[in-house]
Design a protein around this motif. Sequence first.
Motif, mmCIF file in Angstrom:
data_model
loop_
_atom_site.group_PDB
_atom_site.id
_atom_site.type_symbol
_atom_site.label_atom_id
_atom_site.label_comp_id
_atom_site.label_asym_id
_atom_site.label_seq_id
_atom_site.Cartn_x
_atom_site.Cartn_y
_atom_site.Cartn_z
ATOM 1 N N THR A 279 0.837 -1.191 0.000
ATOM 2 C CA THR A 279 0.000 0.000 0.000
ATOM 3 C C THR A 279 0.873 1.243 0.000
ATOM 4 O OG1 THR A 279 -0.155 -0.268 2.385
ATOM 5 C CG2 THR A 279 -1.963 -1.124 1.068
ATOM 6 N N ARG A 280 0.263 2.387 0.228
ATOM 7 C CA ARG A 280 0.922 3.662 -0.064
ATOM 8 C C ARG A 280 2.198 3.907 0.740
ATOM 9 N NH1 ARG A 280 -4.414 4.764 0.163
ATOM 10 N NH2 ARG A 280 -4.253 5.468 2.295
ATOM 11 N N SER A 281 2.149 3.684 2.041
ATOM 12 C CA SER A 281 3.287 4.113 2.857
ATOM 13 C C SER A 281 4.499 3.196 2.719
ATOM 14 C CB SER A 281 2.879 4.181 4.339
ATOM 15 O OG SER A 281 2.708 2.882 4.867
ATOM 16 N N GLY A 282 4.260 1.888 2.641
ATOM 17 C CA GLY A 282 5.375 0.950 2.563
ATOM 18 C C GLY A 282 6.188 0.879 3.845
ATOM 19 N N GLN A 283 5.712 1.494 4.928
ATOM 20 C CA GLN A 283 6.444 1.503 6.191
ATOM 21 C C GLN A 283 6.203 0.199 6.952
ATOM 22 O OE1 GLN A 283 8.563 4.024 7.100
ATOM 23 N NE2 GLN A 283 8.116 4.713 5.017
ATOM 24 N N PRO A 284 7.161 -0.223 7.774
ATOM 25 C CA PRO A 284 6.957 -1.452 8.546
ATOM 26 C C PRO A 284 5.824 -1.290 9.546
ATOM 27 C CG PRO A 284 8.925 -0.288 9.280
ATOM 28 C CD PRO A 284 8.459 0.396 8.025
ATOM 29 N N ASP A 285 5.136 -2.362 9.802
ATOM 30 C CA ASP A 285 4.066 -2.370 10.794
ATOM 31 C C ASP A 285 4.667 -2.024 12.155
ATOM 32 O OD1 ASP A 285 2.396 -3.514 12.934
ATOM 33 O OD2 ASP A 285 1.144 -4.180 11.265
ATOM 34 N N PRO A 286 4.155 -0.994 12.842
ATOM 35 C CA PRO A 286 4.767 -0.575 14.113
ATOM 36 C C PRO A 286 4.688 -1.635 15.196
ATOM 37 C CG PRO A 286 2.716 0.608 13.703
ATOM 38 C CD PRO A 286 3.050 -0.101 12.440
ATOM 39 N N VAL A 287 3.623 -2.440 15.200
ATOM 40 C CA VAL A 287 3.515 -3.497 16.200
ATOM 41 C C VAL A 287 4.573 -4.560 15.946
ATOM 42 C CG1 VAL A 287 2.023 -5.297 17.137
ATOM 43 C CG2 VAL A 287 1.057 -3.069 16.558
ATOM 44 N N GLN A 288 4.757 -4.948 14.690
ATOM 45 C CA GLN A 288 5.797 -5.925 14.359
ATOM 46 C C GLN A 288 7.187 -5.377 14.686
ATOM 47 O OE1 GLN A 288 5.288 -7.150 10.285
ATOM 48 N NE2 GLN A 288 3.121 -7.653 10.563
ATOM 49 N N ALA A 289 7.393 -4.085 14.440
ATOM 50 C CA ALA A 289 8.690 -3.474 14.743
ATOM 51 C C ALA A 289 8.999 -3.544 16.236
ATOM 52 C CB ALA A 289 8.705 -2.025 14.258
ATOM 53 N N VAL A 290 7.992 -3.322 17.077
ATOM 54 C CA VAL A 290 8.188 -3.402 18.526
ATOM 55 C C VAL A 290 8.523 -4.830 18.937
ATOM 56 C CG1 VAL A 290 6.941 -3.303 20.719
ATOM 57 C CG2 VAL A 290 6.817 -1.379 19.138
ATOM 58 N N VAL A 291 7.854 -5.799 18.327
ATOM 59 C CA VAL A 291 8.113 -7.202 18.645
ATOM 60 C C VAL A 291 9.550 -7.574 18.267
ATOM 61 C CG1 VAL A 291 7.522 -9.577 18.039
ATOM 62 C CG2 VAL A 291 5.712 -7.919 18.508
ATOM 63 N N ILE A 292 9.992 -7.170 17.086
ATOM 64 C CA ILE A 292 11.358 -7.472 16.649
ATOM 65 C C ILE A 292 12.371 -6.812 17.574
ATOM 66 C CG2 ILE A 292 13.028 -7.121 14.789
ATOM 67 C CD1 ILE A 292 10.697 -7.429 12.820
ATOM 68 N N SER A 293 12.083 -5.588 18.002
ATOM 69 C CA SER A 293 12.975 -4.896 18.935
ATOM 70 C C SER A 293 13.076 -5.645 20.261
ATOM 71 C CB SER A 293 12.472 -3.471 19.171
ATOM 72 O OG SER A 293 13.271 -2.801 20.113
ATOM 73 N N ALA A 294 11.960 -6.182 20.739
ATOM 74 C CA ALA A 294 11.975 -6.954 21.987
ATOM 75 C C ALA A 294 12.796 -8.230 21.831
ATOM 76 C CB ALA A 294 10.547 -7.292 22.409
ATOM 77 N N ILE A 295 12.728 -8.856 20.665
ATOM 78 C CA ILE A 295 13.534 -10.054 20.404
ATOM 79 C C ILE A 295 15.017 -9.690 20.399
ATOM 80 C CG2 ILE A 295 14.045 -11.867 18.727
ATOM 81 C CD1 ILE A 295 11.110 -11.669 17.818
ATOM 82 N N GLU A 296 15.354 -8.557 19.803
ATOM 83 C CA GLU A 296 16.748 -8.104 19.792
ATOM 84 C C GLU A 296 17.255 -7.879 21.210
ATOM 85 O OE1 GLU A 296 17.599 -5.714 15.714
ATOM 86 O OE2 GLU A 296 16.289 -4.713 17.149
ATOM 87 N N ASP A 297 16.433 -7.256 22.055
ATOM 88 C CA ASP A 297 16.838 -7.023 23.442
ATOM 89 C C ASP A 297 17.080 -8.346 24.172
ATOM 90 O OD1 ASP A 297 16.633 -4.319 22.998
ATOM 91 O OD2 ASP A 297 14.647 -4.119 23.929
#
Length: 313
Positions: A279-297
């Motif tokens: 779709t228009r923005s092409g930005q990552p899903d913010p909820v998925q981004a938070v989950v990935i960040s938690a996995i990194e931590d």
Amino acid sequence: MEIDPRRLRVLHEVARRGGVMRAAEALYLTPSAVSQQLAQLEREVGLALIDRSQRRVSLTPAGRVLAGYAERVEDELAEARRELTRFTERLAGPVRIAAFPTVIKHMLVPAMRDLAARHPQIVPIIHEVYGPPALQELRLGAVDVLITEQDMSLPVLAQPSLATHAFYVDEYRIVMPPDWPDPPRSVADLAEVPWVAGEPGQASGQALDRLAGLHGFEPRKVHVITDFGPTLALVAAGHGVAIVPALALLDVPEGEVRVSDLRDVGSRRLDAVTRISRTRSGQPDPVQAVVISAIEDATAALDATLVGHLQPL
């Protein structure tokens, strides 16, 4: 002509999964309920959408056209959910994560504790699935975040519809039975020993084949095992040597296997893979981004724990 968007989703699932049975599984409906929804949608549009003349259900030309619009509707709704998160202080919603046992136990479980404290309205849902089936589930939308493993010698997964985020490098170690009499000085010293090997599609299997090619020998694969638990049990019982990642050693009691001090074995790369919005923005899903960040931590906290498990015995 009134079209119920809920029935469009049913048509969308039938189109991309190739049949009523698989669509029913994805939607948590019975096959009968899916068939009823399709029949009602056909009545709404006044056209046949499903070709029932063949043994396998397929879409008519009109069905394929409408399924294309149904896919766009799904994308627009996903984009709407992303936009709406900007109007709330809390991120919320389910996130379906596909992974394999070592990552689930040592990364996802700690990450879920962190998410529960910081973002209680985010609901992680874990699926133990990996390899090609997991990649297919990601493409089909059955999972949102896919954790993959790959030997570092192989290229990063690159597909136009997917985004790959590297988050951990997991060092390989060679493990031997605890009473092994003469520790190897090089990988070449292991040319004649029996191996407890990983599947060819697994990172550990890829690593063994890579090492054997570099050192000019054909490994004697006596056992081929998928999970690291049985692999390490066979090694501990004296049935061969194996290549395992450092994460797998967190589950081994001290002294059960002998860890070689060879350090030229390489590593596997762990990546988080998500779909790219069309779709228009092409930005990552913010909820998925938070989950990935938690996995990194969670992975960052592992380093100190791993030190003791990587010491040669």
